[in-house]
Design an enzyme around this catalytic site. Structure first.
Site, PDB file in Angstrom:
ATOM      1  N   SER A 118     -89.659 116.241 -21.876  1.00 60.18           N
ATOM      2  CA  SER A 118     -89.758 114.797 -21.656  1.00 60.18           C
ATOM      3  C   SER A 118     -89.431 113.963 -22.889  1.00 60.18           C
ATOM      4  O   SER A 118     -88.932 112.851 -22.757  1.00 60.18           O
ATOM      5  CB  SER A 118     -91.155 114.446 -21.156  1.00 60.18           C
ATOM      6  OG  SER A 118     -92.148 114.932 -22.035  1.00 60.18           O
TER       7      SER A 118
ATOM      8  N   LYS B 108     -90.476 109.151 -11.092  1.00 56.89           N
ATOM      9  CA  LYS B 108     -89.402 108.990 -12.076  1.00 56.89           C
ATOM     10  C   LYS B 108     -88.089 108.755 -11.315  1.00 56.89           C
ATOM     11  O   LYS B 108     -87.925 107.685 -10.764  1.00 56.89           O
ATOM     12  CB  LYS B 108     -89.398 110.202 -13.007  1.00 56.89           C
ATOM     13  CG  LYS B 108     -90.794 110.354 -13.666  1.00 56.89           C
ATOM     14  CD  LYS B 108     -90.829 111.331 -14.762  1.00 56.89           C
ATOM     15  CE  LYS B 108     -92.256 111.706 -15.145  1.00 56.89           C
ATOM     16  NZ  LYS B 108     -93.067 110.604 -15.673  1.00 56.89           N
TER      17      LYS B 108
ATOM     18  N   HIS C  44     -88.489 115.525 -15.167  1.00 50.62           N
ATOM     19  CA  HIS C  44     -87.311 114.805 -15.676  1.00 50.62           C
ATOM     20  C   HIS C  44     -86.006 115.492 -15.283  1.00 50.62           C
ATOM     21  O   HIS C  44     -84.951 115.186 -15.836  1.00 50.62           O
ATOM     22  CB  HIS C  44     -87.398 114.673 -17.195  1.00 50.62           C
ATOM     23  CG  HIS C  44     -88.594 113.892 -17.616  1.00 50.62           C
ATOM     24  ND1 HIS C  44     -88.630 112.516 -17.629  1.00 50.62           N
ATOM     25  CD2 HIS C  44     -89.838 114.308 -17.988  1.00 50.62           C
ATOM     26  CE1 HIS C  44     -89.828 112.109 -18.010  1.00 50.62           C
ATOM     27  NE2 HIS C  44     -90.583 113.181 -18.235  1.00 50.62           N
TER      28      HIS C  44
HETATM   29  C1  LIG Z   1     -92.880 116.577 -17.919  1.00 55.89           C
HETATM   30  C2  LIG Z   1     -93.876 115.683 -17.240  1.00 55.89           C
HETATM   31  N1  LIG Z   1     -94.729 116.222 -16.357  1.00 55.89           N
HETATM   32  C3  LIG Z   1     -95.641 115.464 -15.727  1.00 55.89           C
HETATM   33  C4  LIG Z   1     -95.730 114.115 -15.946  1.00 55.89           C
HETATM   34  C5  LIG Z   1     -96.772 113.321 -15.246  1.00 55.89           C
HETATM   35  O1  LIG Z   1     -96.246 112.745 -14.090  1.00 55.89           O
HETATM   36  P1  LIG Z   1     -96.923 111.449 -13.472  1.00 55.89           P
HETATM   37  O2  LIG Z   1     -96.419 110.292 -14.260  1.00 55.89           O
HETATM   38  O3  LIG Z   1     -96.488 111.450 -12.056  1.00 55.89           O
HETATM   39  O4  LIG Z   1     -98.415 111.631 -13.613  1.00 55.89           O
HETATM   40  C6  LIG Z   1     -94.843 113.503 -16.847  1.00 55.89           C
HETATM   41  C7  LIG Z   1     -94.826 112.062 -17.166  1.00 55.89           C
HETATM   42  O5  LIG Z   1     -95.480 111.204 -16.811  1.00 55.89           O
HETATM   43  C8  LIG Z   1     -93.901 114.315 -17.514  1.00 55.89           C
HETATM   44  O6  LIG Z   1     -93.062 113.779 -18.407  1.00 55.89           O
END
Ligand SMILES: Cc1ncc(COP(=O)(O)O)c(C=O)c1O
Length: 416
Positions: free
Chosen positions: A196, A255, A224
Protein backbone atom coordinates in the site's frame (compact mmCIF):
# COMPACT_ATOMS: atom_id res chain seq x y z
CA UNK A 1 11.13 9.48 22.27
CA UNK A 2 7.64 8.11 21.41
CA UNK A 3 5.07 10.35 23.11
CA UNK A 4 3.53 7.32 24.83
CA UNK A 5 6.83 6.91 26.74
CA UNK A 6 7.00 10.50 27.99
CA UNK A 7 6.37 10.91 31.75
CA UNK A 8 2.74 11.63 32.61
CA UNK A 9 1.87 14.96 34.32
CA UNK A 10 0.70 14.74 37.96
CA UNK A 11 -2.99 13.86 38.33
CA UNK A 12 -5.19 16.58 39.83
CA UNK A 13 -7.98 14.88 41.85
CA UNK A 14 -10.30 17.82 41.12
CA UNK A 15 -9.92 17.31 37.39
CA UNK A 16 -13.10 16.36 35.46
CA UNK A 17 -13.13 14.67 32.02
CA UNK A 18 -15.24 17.56 30.77
CA UNK A 19 -12.20 19.82 31.32
CA UNK A 20 -10.08 17.85 28.86
CA UNK A 21 -7.34 15.27 29.23
CA UNK A 22 -3.97 16.75 30.32
CA UNK A 23 -2.03 13.56 29.59
CA UNK A 24 -3.36 13.23 26.05
CA UNK A 25 -3.00 16.99 25.49
CA UNK A 26 0.67 16.78 26.51
CA UNK A 27 1.19 13.85 24.16
CA UNK A 28 -0.57 15.65 21.31
CA UNK A 29 1.69 18.66 21.90
CA UNK A 30 4.63 16.25 21.78
CA UNK A 31 3.46 14.90 18.44
CA UNK A 32 3.18 18.46 17.12
CA UNK A 33 6.74 19.21 18.26
CA UNK A 34 7.97 16.08 16.48
CA UNK A 35 6.14 17.04 13.27
CA UNK A 36 3.97 13.93 13.67
CA UNK A 37 0.60 15.40 14.63
CA UNK A 38 -2.14 14.20 12.32
CA UNK A 39 -5.46 15.88 11.68
CA UNK A 40 -8.50 15.34 9.50
CA UNK A 41 -9.03 17.24 6.30
CA UNK A 42 -12.63 17.63 5.15
CA UNK A 43 -13.63 17.11 1.53
CA UNK A 44 -16.81 18.80 0.42
CA UNK A 45 -18.64 16.75 -2.23
CA UNK A 46 -17.80 13.48 -3.95
CA UNK A 47 -14.24 12.30 -4.41
CA UNK A 48 -12.83 12.19 -7.92
CA UNK A 49 -9.81 13.49 -9.81
CA UNK A 50 -10.64 16.91 -8.34
CA UNK A 51 -12.01 17.59 -4.87
CA UNK A 52 -13.21 20.65 -2.95
CA UNK A 53 -11.39 21.47 0.28
CA UNK A 54 -12.08 24.68 2.25
CA UNK A 55 -13.91 26.11 -0.75
CA UNK A 56 -11.01 25.47 -3.14
CA UNK A 57 -10.91 22.95 -5.95
CA UNK A 58 -7.80 20.77 -5.75
CA UNK A 59 -6.29 18.13 -7.97
CA UNK A 60 -6.57 14.92 -5.96
CA UNK A 61 -3.30 12.98 -5.94
CA UNK A 62 -3.63 10.81 -2.84
CA UNK A 63 -6.88 8.84 -2.89
CA UNK A 64 -7.50 5.16 -3.53
CA UNK A 65 -10.49 5.64 -5.82
CA UNK A 66 -8.21 4.50 -8.63
CA UNK A 67 -10.85 3.91 -11.31
CA UNK A 68 -12.90 7.01 -10.53
CA UNK A 69 -15.90 4.92 -9.48
CA UNK A 70 -16.79 6.48 -6.10
CA UNK A 71 -18.37 9.48 -7.80
CA UNK A 72 -19.48 7.65 -10.97
CA UNK A 73 -23.19 8.27 -11.68
CA UNK A 74 -23.94 4.53 -12.00
CA UNK A 75 -22.28 3.79 -8.66
CA UNK A 76 -24.15 6.58 -6.91
CA UNK A 77 -27.38 5.29 -8.43
CA UNK A 78 -26.54 1.75 -7.37
CA UNK A 79 -26.08 2.91 -3.79
CA UNK A 80 -29.32 4.91 -3.82
CA UNK A 81 -31.35 2.12 -5.44
CA UNK A 82 -30.06 -0.43 -2.91
CA UNK A 83 -30.95 1.86 -0.01
CA UNK A 84 -34.46 2.37 -1.39
CA UNK A 85 -34.98 -1.35 -2.03
CA UNK A 86 -33.31 -2.80 1.09
CA UNK A 87 -33.27 0.05 3.62
CA UNK A 88 -30.59 2.07 5.34
CA UNK A 89 -29.07 -0.80 7.30
CA UNK A 90 -29.13 -4.57 7.58
CA UNK A 91 -30.27 -4.36 11.19
CA UNK A 92 -28.36 -7.37 12.42
CA UNK A 93 -25.18 -9.36 12.09
CA UNK A 94 -24.94 -11.71 9.12
CA UNK A 95 -25.52 -14.86 11.17
CA UNK A 96 -28.50 -13.59 13.17
CA UNK A 97 -30.76 -11.98 10.57
CA UNK A 98 -28.60 -9.59 8.55
CA UNK A 99 -27.89 -11.56 5.38
CA UNK A 100 -29.76 -9.80 2.58
CA UNK A 101 -30.22 -10.89 -1.01
CA UNK A 102 -28.01 -8.00 -2.13
CA UNK A 103 -25.12 -9.33 0.02
CA UNK A 104 -25.49 -12.74 -1.62
CA UNK A 105 -25.61 -11.23 -5.09
CA UNK A 106 -22.45 -9.22 -4.46
CA UNK A 107 -20.64 -12.22 -2.98
CA UNK A 108 -21.40 -14.27 -6.08
CA UNK A 109 -20.08 -11.51 -8.32
CA UNK A 110 -16.88 -11.13 -6.28
CA UNK A 111 -16.25 -14.89 -6.28
CA UNK A 112 -16.69 -14.83 -10.04
CA UNK A 113 -14.23 -11.92 -10.44
CA UNK A 114 -11.65 -13.66 -8.25
CA UNK A 115 -12.18 -17.12 -9.75
CA UNK A 116 -12.96 -18.70 -6.38
CA UNK A 117 -15.96 -20.81 -5.45
CA UNK A 118 -17.23 -18.38 -2.84
CA UNK A 119 -16.78 -15.00 -1.16
CA UNK A 120 -17.95 -13.41 2.07
CA UNK A 121 -18.36 -9.70 2.86
CA UNK A 122 -16.86 -7.86 5.80
CA UNK A 123 -17.56 -4.35 7.07
CA UNK A 124 -14.05 -3.15 6.13
CA UNK A 125 -10.73 -4.42 4.85
CA UNK A 126 -9.31 -3.94 8.32
CA UNK A 127 -11.96 -6.30 9.69
CA UNK A 128 -11.52 -8.80 6.85
CA UNK A 129 -7.82 -9.12 7.66
CA UNK A 130 -8.45 -9.47 11.39
CA UNK A 131 -11.06 -12.11 10.57
CA UNK A 132 -9.22 -14.18 8.01
CA UNK A 133 -5.90 -14.24 9.85
CA UNK A 134 -7.57 -15.03 13.17
CA UNK A 135 -9.68 -17.81 11.68
CA UNK A 136 -6.96 -19.44 9.57
CA UNK A 137 -4.08 -19.25 12.07
CA UNK A 138 -3.80 -22.27 14.34
CA UNK A 139 -3.16 -21.58 18.04
CA UNK A 140 -0.15 -23.90 18.07
CA UNK A 141 0.93 -22.70 14.65
CA UNK A 142 2.93 -19.87 13.14
CA UNK A 143 1.93 -16.91 11.02
CA UNK A 144 4.54 -15.47 8.67
CA UNK A 145 3.86 -11.90 7.69
CA UNK A 146 5.76 -9.65 5.23
CA UNK A 147 7.59 -6.81 6.99
CA UNK A 148 5.63 -4.22 4.99
CA UNK A 149 2.17 -5.72 5.34
CA UNK A 150 -0.75 -3.44 6.15
CA UNK A 151 -1.47 -2.62 9.81
CA UNK A 152 -4.65 -4.69 9.73
CA UNK A 153 -2.63 -7.81 8.94
CA UNK A 154 -0.12 -6.94 11.65
CA UNK A 155 -2.94 -6.60 14.17
CA UNK A 156 -4.65 -9.77 12.90
CA UNK A 157 -1.46 -11.71 13.47
CA UNK A 158 -1.04 -10.24 16.97
CA UNK A 159 -4.63 -11.11 17.87
CA UNK A 160 -4.42 -14.63 16.47
CA UNK A 161 -2.30 -15.89 19.37
CA UNK A 162 -0.10 -17.87 16.98
CA UNK A 163 3.67 -17.50 16.86
CA UNK A 164 4.51 -14.41 14.79
CA UNK A 165 7.35 -14.31 12.28
CA UNK A 166 7.93 -11.13 10.31
CA UNK A 167 9.82 -12.06 7.17
CA UNK A 168 12.02 -9.72 5.13
CA UNK A 169 9.97 -7.76 2.63
CA UNK A 170 9.23 -9.74 -0.54
CA UNK A 171 11.64 -12.52 0.41
CA UNK A 172 10.27 -16.06 -0.22
CA UNK A 173 13.63 -17.58 0.72
CA UNK A 174 13.27 -16.12 4.18
CA UNK A 175 9.78 -17.66 4.37
CA UNK A 176 11.23 -20.97 3.26
CA UNK A 177 13.96 -20.88 5.94
CA UNK A 178 11.49 -20.03 8.71
CA UNK A 179 9.15 -22.82 7.63
CA UNK A 180 12.00 -25.32 7.41
CA UNK A 181 12.91 -24.42 11.00
CA UNK A 182 9.39 -25.41 12.12
CA UNK A 183 8.67 -28.76 10.49
CA UNK A 184 5.16 -30.08 10.98
CA UNK A 185 3.85 -26.82 12.52
CA UNK A 186 0.62 -25.48 10.98
CA UNK A 187 1.61 -22.34 9.10
CA UNK A 188 -0.09 -19.39 7.49
CA UNK A 189 1.72 -16.93 5.20
CA UNK A 190 0.14 -13.51 4.67
CA UNK A 191 1.14 -10.83 2.19
CA UNK A 192 -0.20 -7.72 0.53
CA UNK A 193 -0.52 -8.33 -3.24
CA UNK A 194 0.41 -4.71 -4.05
CA UNK A 195 2.03 -2.99 -1.08
CA UNK A 196 0.00 0.00 0.00
CA UNK A 197 2.79 2.50 0.71
CA UNK A 198 5.36 1.24 -1.79
CA UNK A 199 3.42 0.12 -4.87
CA UNK A 200 5.51 -3.00 -5.47
CA UNK A 201 4.02 -6.44 -6.11
CA UNK A 202 4.61 -9.47 -3.86
CA UNK A 203 6.50 -12.42 -5.39
CA UNK A 204 3.32 -14.47 -5.46
CA UNK A 205 4.47 -17.38 -7.65
CA UNK A 206 7.47 -17.99 -5.37
CA UNK A 207 5.32 -17.69 -2.25
CA UNK A 208 2.81 -20.17 -3.67
CA UNK A 209 5.65 -22.61 -4.38
CA UNK A 210 7.12 -22.27 -0.87
CA UNK A 211 3.73 -22.65 0.78
CA UNK A 212 2.93 -25.71 -1.34
CA UNK A 213 6.28 -27.30 -0.37
CA UNK A 214 5.60 -26.84 3.33
CA UNK A 215 1.84 -27.37 3.37
CA UNK A 216 1.33 -23.77 4.53
CA UNK A 217 -1.76 -21.71 3.75
CA UNK A 218 -1.36 -18.44 1.82
CA UNK A 219 -3.52 -15.33 2.17
CA UNK A 220 -3.10 -12.40 -0.25
CA UNK A 221 -4.54 -8.96 0.45
CA UNK A 222 -5.53 -7.42 -2.88
CA UNK A 223 -6.75 -4.09 -1.48
CA UNK A 224 -4.62 -2.14 -3.98
CA UNK A 225 -4.57 -4.77 -6.72
CA UNK A 226 -8.25 -5.29 -7.51
CA UNK A 227 -9.26 -3.11 -10.43
CA UNK A 228 -5.63 -2.13 -11.05
CA UNK A 229 -3.90 -5.33 -12.18
CA UNK A 230 -4.70 -8.51 -14.02
CA UNK A 231 -7.25 -9.53 -16.62
CA UNK A 232 -10.59 -7.75 -16.04
CA UNK A 233 -8.91 -5.92 -13.15
CA UNK A 234 -9.13 -9.17 -11.20
CA UNK A 235 -5.99 -8.40 -9.18
CA UNK A 236 -2.43 -9.54 -8.53
CA UNK A 237 -3.22 -13.24 -8.09
CA UNK A 238 -4.96 -13.34 -11.47
CA UNK A 239 -2.18 -11.22 -13.02
CA UNK A 240 0.32 -13.87 -11.94
CA UNK A 241 -1.90 -16.67 -13.34
CA UNK A 242 -2.36 -18.08 -9.84
CA UNK A 243 -6.14 -18.31 -9.55
CA UNK A 244 -6.95 -21.36 -7.45
CA UNK A 245 -3.43 -21.46 -5.93
CA UNK A 246 -4.06 -19.12 -2.99
CA UNK A 247 -6.10 -20.13 0.05
CA UNK A 248 -7.83 -16.80 0.55
CA UNK A 249 -7.84 -13.48 -1.26
CA UNK A 250 -8.83 -10.37 0.68
CA UNK A 251 -10.18 -7.42 -1.25
CA UNK A 252 -11.63 -4.08 -0.32
CA UNK A 253 -14.64 -2.38 -1.85
CA UNK A 254 -13.51 1.05 -0.67
CA UNK A 255 -10.66 1.58 -3.08
CA UNK A 256 -10.90 0.86 -6.83
CA UNK A 257 -14.50 -0.31 -6.44
CA UNK A 258 -15.61 3.09 -5.16
CA UNK A 259 -17.75 1.87 -2.25
CA UNK A 260 -16.92 0.70 1.27
CA UNK A 261 -16.44 -2.64 2.97
CA UNK A 262 -14.45 -5.69 1.97
CA UNK A 263 -14.56 -9.40 1.22
CA UNK A 264 -12.63 -12.62 1.40
CA UNK A 265 -12.80 -14.79 -1.73
CA UNK A 266 -11.88 -18.45 -1.29
CA UNK A 267 -13.02 -22.04 -1.63
CA UNK A 268 -16.46 -22.62 -0.05
CA UNK A 269 -14.80 -24.66 2.73
CA UNK A 270 -12.74 -21.64 3.76
CA UNK A 271 -15.69 -19.28 3.50
CA UNK A 272 -17.86 -21.59 5.62
CA UNK A 273 -15.07 -21.69 8.22
CA UNK A 274 -14.96 -17.88 8.24
CA UNK A 275 -18.72 -17.75 8.75
CA UNK A 276 -18.20 -19.96 11.79
CA UNK A 277 -15.01 -18.48 13.21
CA UNK A 278 -14.22 -14.98 11.89
CA UNK A 279 -15.07 -12.78 14.85
CA UNK A 280 -15.35 -9.44 12.96
CA UNK A 281 -17.97 -11.11 10.76
CA UNK A 282 -19.86 -12.87 13.54
CA UNK A 283 -19.95 -9.98 16.02
CA UNK A 284 -20.61 -7.05 13.71
CA UNK A 285 -23.64 -5.69 11.86
CA UNK A 286 -23.82 -6.72 8.20
CA UNK A 287 -22.77 -4.10 5.61
CA UNK A 288 -25.34 -1.42 4.75
CA UNK A 289 -27.23 -2.26 1.54
CA UNK A 290 -26.09 0.98 -0.14
CA UNK A 291 -22.45 -0.14 0.04
CA UNK A 292 -23.31 -3.43 -1.66
CA UNK A 293 -25.43 -1.65 -4.28
CA UNK A 294 -22.55 0.73 -5.02
CA UNK A 295 -20.07 -2.15 -5.31
CA UNK A 296 -22.37 -4.12 -7.63
CA UNK A 297 -22.71 -1.09 -9.89
CA UNK A 298 -18.92 -0.62 -9.77
CA UNK A 299 -18.40 -4.22 -10.87
CA UNK A 300 -20.79 -3.58 -13.78
CA UNK A 301 -18.76 -0.53 -14.83
CA UNK A 302 -15.51 -2.50 -14.48
CA UNK A 303 -16.89 -5.26 -16.72
CA UNK A 304 -18.40 -2.88 -19.27
CA UNK A 305 -15.40 -0.54 -19.45
CA UNK A 306 -12.22 -2.63 -19.18
CA UNK A 307 -10.41 0.35 -20.68
CA UNK A 308 -10.54 2.04 -17.26
CA UNK A 309 -7.87 -0.26 -15.85
CA UNK A 310 -5.71 0.20 -18.94
CA UNK A 311 -6.13 3.98 -18.67
CA UNK A 312 -5.18 3.93 -15.00
CA UNK A 313 -2.04 1.97 -15.77
CA UNK A 314 -1.10 4.34 -18.59
CA UNK A 315 -1.58 7.35 -16.26
CA UNK A 316 0.60 5.66 -13.63
CA UNK A 317 3.36 5.13 -16.20
CA UNK A 318 3.00 8.76 -17.29
CA UNK A 319 3.36 9.97 -13.69
CA UNK A 320 6.47 7.83 -13.16
CA UNK A 321 8.06 8.98 -16.42
CA UNK A 322 7.31 12.64 -15.73
CA UNK A 323 8.68 12.52 -12.20
CA UNK A 324 11.82 10.70 -13.29
CA UNK A 325 12.23 13.09 -16.22
CA UNK A 326 12.11 15.97 -13.72
CA UNK A 327 14.93 14.42 -11.72
CA UNK A 328 12.93 12.68 -8.98
CA UNK A 329 14.48 9.46 -7.72
CA UNK A 330 11.60 7.00 -7.35
CA UNK A 331 13.67 4.46 -5.44
CA UNK A 332 12.18 3.43 -2.09
CA UNK A 333 14.50 2.09 0.63
CA UNK A 334 14.12 -1.68 0.93
CA UNK A 335 12.10 -2.04 -2.28
CA UNK A 336 13.46 -3.98 -5.24
CA UNK A 337 12.86 -1.75 -8.29
CA UNK A 338 12.24 -4.91 -10.34
CA UNK A 339 9.18 -5.64 -8.16
CA UNK A 340 7.61 -2.28 -8.93
CA UNK A 341 4.83 -2.62 -11.47
CA UNK A 342 5.14 0.47 -13.70
CA UNK A 343 1.35 0.47 -14.05
CA UNK A 344 0.73 0.41 -10.30
CA UNK A 345 -1.17 3.55 -9.32
CA UNK A 346 0.85 3.96 -6.11
CA UNK A 347 3.89 6.13 -6.84
CA UNK A 348 5.80 6.91 -3.64
CA UNK A 349 8.17 9.85 -3.64
CA UNK A 350 10.36 9.40 -0.59
CA UNK A 351 11.45 12.65 1.02
CA UNK A 352 12.84 11.34 4.30
CA UNK A 353 12.10 13.72 7.17
CA UNK A 354 8.60 14.37 8.50
CA UNK A 355 8.95 18.15 8.51
CA UNK A 356 10.30 18.32 4.98
CA UNK A 357 7.54 16.00 3.75
CA UNK A 358 4.81 18.07 5.36
CA UNK A 359 6.39 21.26 4.01
CA UNK A 360 6.15 19.77 0.51
CA UNK A 361 2.51 18.84 1.16
CA UNK A 362 1.76 22.41 2.30
CA UNK A 363 3.50 23.89 -0.75
CA UNK A 364 1.51 21.63 -3.07
CA UNK A 365 -1.72 22.52 -1.32
CA UNK A 366 -0.97 26.20 -2.02
CA UNK A 367 -0.49 25.21 -5.66
CA UNK A 368 -3.90 23.48 -5.76
CA UNK A 369 -2.73 19.88 -5.31
CA UNK A 370 -3.89 17.56 -2.56
CA UNK A 371 -1.02 15.16 -1.81
CA UNK A 372 -0.92 14.15 1.83
CA UNK A 373 2.48 13.39 3.37
CA UNK A 374 2.84 9.94 4.94
CA UNK A 375 4.77 9.69 8.20
CA UNK A 376 5.52 7.13 10.91
CA UNK A 377 3.99 4.92 12.12
CA UNK A 378 2.51 4.32 8.65
CA UNK A 379 6.03 4.19 7.19
CA UNK A 380 9.44 3.70 8.82
CA UNK A 381 11.13 6.76 10.36
CA UNK A 382 13.33 8.51 7.83
CA UNK A 383 11.23 7.28 4.88
CA UNK A 384 8.41 9.84 5.06
CA UNK A 385 6.96 10.26 1.63
CA UNK A 386 4.46 11.77 -0.70
CA UNK A 387 2.41 8.74 -1.67
CA UNK A 388 1.20 9.95 -5.02
CA UNK A 389 -1.73 7.99 -6.39
CA UNK A 390 -3.05 8.17 -9.89
CA UNK A 391 -6.65 7.86 -11.05
CA UNK A 392 -7.93 6.65 -14.42
CA UNK A 393 -9.82 9.95 -14.80
CA UNK A 394 -6.86 12.25 -14.27
CA UNK A 395 -6.44 14.50 -17.26
CA UNK A 396 -3.07 13.71 -18.84
CA UNK A 397 -1.89 17.32 -19.16
CA UNK A 398 -2.98 18.15 -15.63
CA UNK A 399 -1.28 15.06 -14.26
CA UNK A 400 1.94 15.89 -16.10
CA UNK A 401 1.90 19.47 -14.81
CA UNK A 402 1.13 18.26 -11.29
CA UNK A 403 4.03 15.81 -11.35
CA UNK A 404 6.37 18.65 -12.36
CA UNK A 405 4.99 20.65 -9.41
CA UNK A 406 5.64 17.67 -7.11
CA UNK A 407 9.19 17.43 -8.43
CA UNK A 408 9.70 21.12 -7.63
CA UNK A 409 8.20 20.72 -4.15
CA UNK A 410 10.54 17.88 -3.14
CA UNK A 411 13.65 19.41 -4.72
CA UNK A 412 16.03 20.43 -1.96
CA UNK A 413 13.94 18.65 0.66
CA UNK A 414 14.90 15.05 -0.03
CA UNK A 415 17.31 13.63 2.56
CA UNK A 416 20.57 12.49 0.98
C1 LIG B 1 -3.37 -3.37 2.03
C2 LIG B 1 -4.59 -2.91 2.79
N1 LIG B 1 -5.36 -3.82 3.38
C3 LIG B 1 -6.46 -3.46 4.07
C4 LIG B 1 -6.83 -2.14 4.18
C5 LIG B 1 -8.03 -1.78 4.98
O1 LIG B 1 -9.14 -1.66 4.14
P1 LIG B 1 -10.38 -0.78 4.59
O2 LIG B 1 -10.03 0.64 4.30
O3 LIG B 1 -11.52 -1.30 3.79
O4 LIG B 1 -10.57 -1.02 6.07
C6 LIG B 1 -6.06 -1.15 3.56
C7 LIG B 1 -6.35 0.30 3.59
O5 LIG B 1 -7.18 0.88 4.11
C8 LIG B 1 -4.90 -1.55 2.85
O6 LIG B 1 -4.11 -0.63 2.27
Amino acid sequence: MPVEDQPAPAVDPAHRPADGDPLLRARLDGLREQGLLRSLRTIDGPVGPRVRVDGRELLHLCGNDYLGLAGHPAVREGAAAAALAHGGGAGSSRLVAGTLTIHRELEERLAELKGTGAAILFGAGFLANLGVVGALAEKDGVVLSDALNHASIVDGVRLSGAERVVYRHGDPEHVDRELRARPGRPALVVTDGVFSMDGDVAPLAELVAVCRRHGARLVVDEAHATGCLGPRGAGSVAAAGLEGEVDAVVGTLGKALGSSGAYVAAHPDVVEWLVNRARPLIFSTAPAPATSGAALAALDVLAAEPGRTARLRARAALARDTLRGAGVDLAVPGIDPAAVDPGSPIVPVVVGGAEETMAATAELLEAGILLQGIRPPTVAPGTCRLRLTVQADHDEDELRAACLRVAAAVRGRVAR
